[in-house]
Design a protein around this motif. Sequence first.
Motif, PDB file in Angstrom:
ATOM      1  N   GLN A   3       0.282   7.252  -2.175  1.00 42.39           N
ATOM      2  CA  GLN A   3      -0.083   6.026  -1.483  1.00 42.39           C
ATOM      3  C   GLN A   3       0.163   6.146   0.018  1.00 42.39           C
ATOM      4  O   GLN A   3      -0.255   5.295   0.781  1.00 42.39           O
ATOM      5  CB  GLN A   3       0.708   4.868  -2.083  1.00 42.39           C
ATOM      6  CG  GLN A   3      -0.122   3.592  -2.108  1.00 42.39           C
ATOM      7  CD  GLN A   3       0.600   2.473  -2.782  1.00 42.39           C
ATOM      8  OE1 GLN A   3       1.282   2.648  -3.783  1.00 42.39           O
ATOM      9  NE2 GLN A   3       0.444   1.278  -2.225  1.00 42.39           N
ATOM     10  N   HIS A   4       0.900   7.192   0.401  1.00 39.49           N
ATOM     11  CA  HIS A   4       1.215   7.316   1.820  1.00 39.49           C
ATOM     12  C   HIS A   4       0.234   8.195   2.578  1.00 39.49           C
ATOM     13  O   HIS A   4       0.271   8.258   3.795  1.00 39.49           O
ATOM     14  CB  HIS A   4       2.650   7.833   2.010  1.00 39.49           C
ATOM     15  CG  HIS A   4       3.630   6.855   1.463  1.00 39.49           C
ATOM     16  ND1 HIS A   4       3.757   5.586   1.965  1.00 39.49           N
ATOM     17  CD2 HIS A   4       4.499   6.941   0.427  1.00 39.49           C
ATOM     18  CE1 HIS A   4       4.684   4.927   1.276  1.00 39.49           C
ATOM     19  NE2 HIS A   4       5.140   5.728   0.326  1.00 39.49           N
ATOM     20  N   THR A   6      -3.453   9.277   4.023  1.00 42.00           N
ATOM     21  CA  THR A   6      -4.668   8.612   4.480  1.00 42.00           C
ATOM     22  C   THR A   6      -5.832   9.062   3.613  1.00 42.00           C
ATOM     23  O   THR A   6      -5.963  10.246   3.302  1.00 42.00           O
ATOM     24  CB  THR A   6      -4.923   8.963   5.955  1.00 42.00           C
ATOM     25  OG1 THR A   6      -3.836   8.445   6.725  1.00 42.00           O
ATOM     26  CG2 THR A   6      -6.225   8.351   6.444  1.00 42.00           C
ATOM     27  N   SER A  30      -7.035  -0.058   7.418  1.00 40.43           N
ATOM     28  CA  SER A  30      -5.778   0.672   7.466  1.00 40.43           C
ATOM     29  C   SER A  30      -5.720   1.670   6.312  1.00 40.43           C
ATOM     30  O   SER A  30      -6.100   1.354   5.194  1.00 40.43           O
ATOM     31  CB  SER A  30      -4.637  -0.339   7.358  1.00 40.43           C
ATOM     32  OG  SER A  30      -3.416   0.283   7.122  1.00 40.43           O
ATOM     33  N   GLY A  31      -5.304   2.896   6.574  1.00 41.97           N
ATOM     34  CA  GLY A  31      -5.058   3.848   5.485  1.00 41.97           C
ATOM     35  C   GLY A  31      -6.247   4.697   5.082  1.00 41.97           C
ATOM     36  O   GLY A  31      -6.174   5.395   4.077  1.00 41.97           O
ATOM     37  N   GLN A 288     -11.230  -2.696   2.401  1.00 42.91           N
ATOM     38  CA  GLN A 288      -9.774  -2.544   2.413  1.00 42.91           C
ATOM     39  C   GLN A 288      -9.208  -2.523   0.984  1.00 42.91           C
ATOM     40  O   GLN A 288      -8.377  -1.685   0.641  1.00 42.91           O
ATOM     41  CB  GLN A 288      -9.153  -3.702   3.203  1.00 42.91           C
ATOM     42  CG  GLN A 288      -7.637  -3.595   3.352  1.00 42.91           C
ATOM     43  CD  GLN A 288      -7.221  -2.471   4.293  1.00 42.91           C
ATOM     44  OE1 GLN A 288      -7.539  -2.507   5.463  1.00 42.91           O
ATOM     45  NE2 GLN A 288      -6.515  -1.476   3.791  1.00 42.91           N
ATOM     46  N   ARG A 289      -9.702  -3.443   0.137  1.00 45.74           N
ATOM     47  CA  ARG A 289      -9.226  -3.481  -1.253  1.00 45.74           C
ATOM     48  C   ARG A 289      -9.578  -2.184  -1.987  1.00 45.74           C
ATOM     49  O   ARG A 289      -8.819  -1.689  -2.813  1.00 45.74           O
ATOM     50  CB  ARG A 289      -9.855  -4.672  -2.004  1.00 45.74           C
ATOM     51  CG  ARG A 289      -9.433  -6.009  -1.491  1.00 45.74           C
ATOM     52  CD  ARG A 289      -8.140  -6.503  -2.129  1.00 45.74           C
ATOM     53  NE  ARG A 289      -7.716  -7.730  -1.485  1.00 45.74           N
ATOM     54  CZ  ARG A 289      -8.132  -8.940  -1.820  1.00 45.74           C
ATOM     55  NH1 ARG A 289      -8.957  -9.108  -2.844  1.00 45.74           N
ATOM     56  NH2 ARG A 289      -7.715 -10.002  -1.166  1.00 45.74           N
ATOM     57  N   ASP A 292      -7.210   0.516  -0.722  1.00 46.94           N
ATOM     58  CA  ASP A 292      -5.869   0.309  -1.285  1.00 46.94           C
ATOM     59  C   ASP A 292      -5.824   0.726  -2.750  1.00 46.94           C
ATOM     60  O   ASP A 292      -4.901   1.412  -3.185  1.00 46.94           O
ATOM     61  CB  ASP A 292      -5.467  -1.164  -1.147  1.00 46.94           C
ATOM     62  CG  ASP A 292      -5.265  -1.566   0.307  1.00 46.94           C
ATOM     63  OD1 ASP A 292      -5.229  -0.676   1.181  1.00 46.94           O
ATOM     64  OD2 ASP A 292      -5.150  -2.781   0.565  1.00 46.94           O
ATOM     65  N   ARG A 295      -6.118   4.531  -3.192  1.00 41.37           N
ATOM     66  CA  ARG A 295      -4.879   5.246  -2.855  1.00 41.37           C
ATOM     67  C   ARG A 295      -3.828   5.092  -3.954  1.00 41.37           C
ATOM     68  O   ARG A 295      -2.940   5.917  -4.083  1.00 41.37           O
ATOM     69  CB  ARG A 295      -4.331   4.748  -1.520  1.00 41.37           C
ATOM     70  CG  ARG A 295      -5.281   5.085  -0.365  1.00 41.37           C
ATOM     71  CD  ARG A 295      -4.828   4.484   0.929  1.00 41.37           C
ATOM     72  NE  ARG A 295      -3.778   5.261   1.550  1.00 41.37           N
ATOM     73  CZ  ARG A 295      -2.945   4.789   2.474  1.00 41.37           C
ATOM     74  NH1 ARG A 295      -3.018   3.519   2.848  1.00 41.37           N
ATOM     75  NH2 ARG A 295      -2.015   5.562   2.993  1.00 41.37           N
ATOM     76  N   ARG A 296      -3.937   4.012  -4.725  1.00 41.84           N
ATOM     77  CA  ARG A 296      -3.046   3.829  -5.878  1.00 41.84           C
ATOM     78  C   ARG A 296      -3.597   4.501  -7.120  1.00 41.84           C
ATOM     79  O   ARG A 296      -2.986   4.434  -8.192  1.00 41.84           O
ATOM     80  CB  ARG A 296      -2.940   2.335  -6.228  1.00 41.84           C
ATOM     81  CG  ARG A 296      -2.039   1.492  -5.396  1.00 41.84           C
ATOM     82  CD  ARG A 296      -1.696   0.168  -6.119  1.00 41.84           C
ATOM     83  NE  ARG A 296      -2.862  -0.471  -6.732  1.00 41.84           N
ATOM     84  CZ  ARG A 296      -3.677  -1.317  -6.118  1.00 41.84           C
ATOM     85  NH1 ARG A 296      -3.481  -1.611  -4.845  1.00 41.84           N
ATOM     86  NH2 ARG A 296      -4.701  -1.846  -6.741  1.00 41.84           N
TER      87      ARG A 296
ATOM     88  N   ARG B  23       5.394  -4.711   7.852  1.00 39.50           N
ATOM     89  CA  ARG B  23       4.399  -4.717   6.771  1.00 39.50           C
ATOM     90  C   ARG B  23       2.976  -4.711   7.359  1.00 39.50           C
ATOM     91  O   ARG B  23       2.101  -3.964   6.926  1.00 39.50           O
ATOM     92  CB  ARG B  23       4.597  -5.966   5.910  1.00 39.50           C
ATOM     93  CG  ARG B  23       3.527  -6.166   4.843  1.00 39.50           C
ATOM     94  CD  ARG B  23       3.443  -7.616   4.364  1.00 39.50           C
ATOM     95  NE  ARG B  23       3.068  -8.551   5.414  1.00 39.50           N
ATOM     96  CZ  ARG B  23       1.838  -8.683   5.912  1.00 39.50           C
ATOM     97  NH1 ARG B  23       0.859  -7.944   5.444  1.00 39.50           N
ATOM     98  NH2 ARG B  23       1.578  -9.546   6.884  1.00 39.50           N
ATOM     99  N   ASP B  27       0.257  -1.865   6.551  1.00 43.96           N
ATOM    100  CA  ASP B  27      -0.765  -2.140   5.532  1.00 43.96           C
ATOM    101  C   ASP B  27      -2.062  -2.707   6.083  1.00 43.96           C
ATOM    102  O   ASP B  27      -3.092  -2.644   5.421  1.00 43.96           O
ATOM    103  CB  ASP B  27      -0.225  -3.148   4.503  1.00 43.96           C
ATOM    104  CG  ASP B  27       1.014  -2.629   3.792  1.00 43.96           C
ATOM    105  OD1 ASP B  27       1.297  -1.422   3.915  1.00 43.96           O
ATOM    106  OD2 ASP B  27       1.688  -3.434   3.124  1.00 43.96           O
TER     107      ASP B  27
END
Lengths: 339, 339, 339, 339
Positions: A3-4, A6, A30-31, A288-289, A292, A295-296, B23, B27
Amino acid sequence: MSQHQTLGVAVIGTGRMGADHVRRINDVISGARVAAVADIDADRVRRLADGIDGCTPYTDPAAAMADPGVDAVLIASPGPAHEDALLAAFARDLPVLCEKPLTPDPASALRVVAAETALGHRRVQVGFMRRYDADYLTLKSLLDKGTYGRPLMLHNKHRNADTPPGFSNAMMIHDSVVHEIDVTRWLLDEEITAVQVLRPAPTGHAPEGLGDPQLILFETAGGRVVDTELFVNCRFGYQVSCEAVCEDGTARIGDDRGVFVNAAGHWGGAITPGFVERFEEAYDRQVQRWVDATRRGAVEGPSCWDGYAAAAVCEAGVRAQATGERVAVELAERPALYR
Amino acid sequence: MSQHQTLGVAVIGTGRMGADHVRRINDVISGARVAAVADIDADRVRRLADGIDGCTPYTDPAAAMADPGVDAVLIASPGPAHEDALLAAFARDLPVLCEKPLTPDPASALRVVAAETALGHRRVQVGFMRRYDADYLTLKSLLDKGTYGRPLMLHNKHRNADTPPGFSNAMMIHDSVVHEIDVTRWLLDEEITAVQVLRPAPTGHAPEGLGDPQLILFETAGGRVVDTELFVNCRFGYQVSCEAVCEDGTARIGDDRGVFVNAAGHWGGAITPGFVERFEEAYDRQVQRWVDATRRGAVEGPSCWDGYAAAAVCEAGVRAQATGERVAVELAERPALYR
Amino acid sequence: MSQHQTLGVAVIGTGRMGADHVRRINDVISGARVAAVADIDADRVRRLADGIDGCTPYTDPAAAMADPGVDAVLIASPGPAHEDALLAAFARDLPVLCEKPLTPDPASALRVVAAETALGHRRVQVGFMRRYDADYLTLKSLLDKGTYGRPLMLHNKHRNADTPPGFSNAMMIHDSVVHEIDVTRWLLDEEITAVQVLRPAPTGHAPEGLGDPQLILFETAGGRVVDTELFVNCRFGYQVSCEAVCEDGTARIGDDRGVFVNAAGHWGGAITPGFVERFEEAYDRQVQRWVDATRRGAVEGPSCWDGYAAAAVCEAGVRAQATGERVAVELAERPALYR
Amino acid sequence: MSQHQTLGVAVIGTGRMGADHVRRINDVISGARVAAVADIDADRVRRLADGIDGCTPYTDPAAAMADPGVDAVLIASPGPAHEDALLAAFARDLPVLCEKPLTPDPASALRVVAAETALGHRRVQVGFMRRYDADYLTLKSLLDKGTYGRPLMLHNKHRNADTPPGFSNAMMIHDSVVHEIDVTRWLLDEEITAVQVLRPAPTGHAPEGLGDPQLILFETAGGRVVDTELFVNCRFGYQVSCEAVCEDGTARIGDDRGVFVNAAGHWGGAITPGFVERFEEAYDRQVQRWVDATRRGAVEGPSCWDGYAAAAVCEAGVRAQATGERVAVELAERPALYR
């Protein structure tokens, strides 16, 4: 992936939507980062990649997906190219955010459903971005909690200031009503079983041959009735609203927002000029969702089944539009993966 | 720094606001990461840093700023600690996003102004986040364009459901009205020259001794009049509105939003429960804009002068609240850096 | 008189307001007829009477009141003529509907109060017609029932598109704010104890010398604070609103009404062009209630005391407007007749 | 009759509507009085007449119409009694205000049309009182002026809190939708040519067997499409709205009105509890216009043809409701009297 780390994204298709997604991933999300871009226009894709650190241009979607920096795929090419791109992503078991439509017709959509089912797990999130709009999310939550009792009917309004050249009656279903098709299925959590289209005498502002406005009627598996006013040359702006009529009350989104003005003999405010202004945050939230979740290691949001069902209802809708009759919607059996 | 590098941020202070900024940067914000965190509570700051890749904990703000991964500073410690932290950042010539207040009183704020002026360029963006709210931005744009002519008056309403224990009359000015102070100066683009406070018989829902509601009146350098209803135990929710009365019309933001409901004999919708829901996007946008500007080497947004002016008006406001009289606001001369 | 007889009304003054009341009694009001009209313009009054069955013209108000068909008097002559007309009506013990102002200044108003008190019973209803407006009646009922708790503040807005030639700062108080004076006293059921007037830099659309807009502040006997934005050259239309801020909620009337439109990039509706359109039904209801009460032998509605108190607050308001200071309002002792 | 004489009215039927009309003529309407009342319930009609000066009770409608004080007739008896009462009024050539329905079915309505046509002049105004509602009048005026271009569609909502015992599916058309039938014909100024009824799964709050809500679709001679949500057990109050979708904009009436409240976590206002509160002024205006026209010797407002057309569309609507199919409406030829 961790998850950390990119998320490295391959963006397939760099037309208007694709280029906008590239900008979004670079500047807003982000990410994630754009690791590869693919387009048949070699010049365009090279120029685009040149402006991004660590981004490689490709003309072949499958090659872009094979880039070592790529963890996930965003498909924004024209609809007819989606099936091949999706199968290429499945071959590498990559997570995909696929712009709507999943594919242009129910038969090809069903092949994608079958391929993902064969894979044994969900990989695709379809780009029905209204599910990420703050107002729709609130309405969905009210319906799921049953705040105002069971929903009985939906009234939708879908209004555009005007249409681009070449906009056809079939596109009114495939490009416009497809959003109400997905919203209906998502909000009510059941399939659409029949479609009827009423065509009033058209506005003088519509191009010759375009039946604008239209009133589209859906029946659902649970016996609900949904009407949608589609008016794509309404001239006054962009307006998307949805009223859920429930047993103990109604809830409506999308009517009035922003600044309230008194001036020149009039109270009120400005109408949103277009879908970008109205749904910009939904587009951001959608990507974004997806980043996220990816990444999970998860896949969420609209599925291939949702894409297939939309294609099937569109097909029925186009027939209903032509005949003026009620057309029943026939769906294939729903694979367990999507239950 | 290059616009393509990720911005390393030191977050000073890890209480409620600081932790929330950590945060957000992790995020939500594109292009930034938390490289260091500082707090006098050594346990808390170590636990926080443990959950973030490449983030070092410190108990000394200056040490955190000296961390080699740090490119910029976000100050979220209590107000009395801001002056020292700002001077430490100035010593390293680091860009700063400083939570409001700049400092707790005009004298210390003026020292910060002097220090930044001595530096010769702006380094600080003050955390007046309403300037980043979509509605306020639209209103500002209407006023700047003169869409409805010159502004003549502003009517503000600032309502909270209730107050935390220990909330005092002075905090009504320093913590609540300070937002209307900044909004007034920003929207009208001129200084506040006098303050008066009217105190009606208080609501029975206010704690003993708190004069709630109050009506705060500002006069500005250009002869405009601004009234603010401050009602911090209104019980029904959180509501921040601003109506600009202009020569050719009025424009109001902040009244009604979201879902429109008919139910139980009532039409309307839910009132925002608190400032987080109302201004969450403004907080995100504030930090994102700061990150973007910093990566470009620019400093934008509310300045130290804005922080100082707010402190000076707050001081006059507290006196006006106590006396019931009109209190003139005296400002130092404005350094060229802020013109 | 019996409740089944038609009420014969003498209308004193046949200018714009008087002629309108004649039309109203003839065409709208059930149970009344115009039996006599009086005006110093002998030609005008004769022409008016000629068009009405059984109506006699007079140039002397007292003679009109002595007409055998007259049961009641409606005074619509200019304010300076009201005292004489009221005393003439008192001499015959006739019920009176007296247009606002009761008289132009507190001293003369107090003489009328004394004369009616000497009579021993109320004979006069003053023409504060907002008390008969459907929206204000609903607001009054909410406050009286305490639906949202005790009222703490009122926010009024009183906006006119433009002013007639010769409109002065004093008229802003006497002709415009006088309505908010009565509304404040009536809604809150207590006297106004102080007035302050803030005068922002005026709109460029106001005639030379007119301080427009103004912010008028009232304090009441119970410690409530009332602010009124008066903006009589706002250009966009006529708008009268009142928000009561109570302990458990706020209630506002007068903002948006009628048809909701989407057109030309704008949502909203038409602003009421003037006070006739806004308050036409209130005028009708006012006269109808007076006719009904009179036929029952009762006197209701705004009293001479209300007329006197308005005159006293207006006088203080004009001083407050000139000085910029808070001016205390001194009222005579209230006779038992009006308690 | 002379315009200066008071109109003597015979009220036929003294149930709820009839008794309300008696009160209205006595207390609200200028220029009319109740000269006779008729009802088969001899006791009830005698008690009612006893309270009114110069009013004679009858049990036979024709005898009431023969009363020497009677100049006009208001028919408020049950629908099946209307035809006889209308023919009796025609025999004496008396002006009539006839409560809706004109008669209960198209065949009898057509006989009334033939009888009035034989008379050679219009005598009947039908009680479609929405045509006298201030909001509908404004909407009609906007459409007639073409302010927003040609109308293309109408969206109606007709919501009641609940239904009385015995309310049936047929009554949903005959007693509720009949108003939208008249509103459609009046606003668009053309006949309805087809009806379709969609019946969603009903609310749990409807009595067994009642299909509530329903979606009723009209097509008109000019090719317009009109949809009506009828929801008569919506529980939250009474709500009647109409949105006209035109070429250059939409205009909607009936949504929000009255006092705007912030309280208990909610913004908005009270929903009208029932049709009396919503349409009381329309009822008054309807009767007043009829009295005024009758005293001038004129007949205006909804005609027997309007009553017949409503009956014909209701009959088609009931069939459409039962079959779920589109049912064409067949109208007789329109006599010249009604063109």
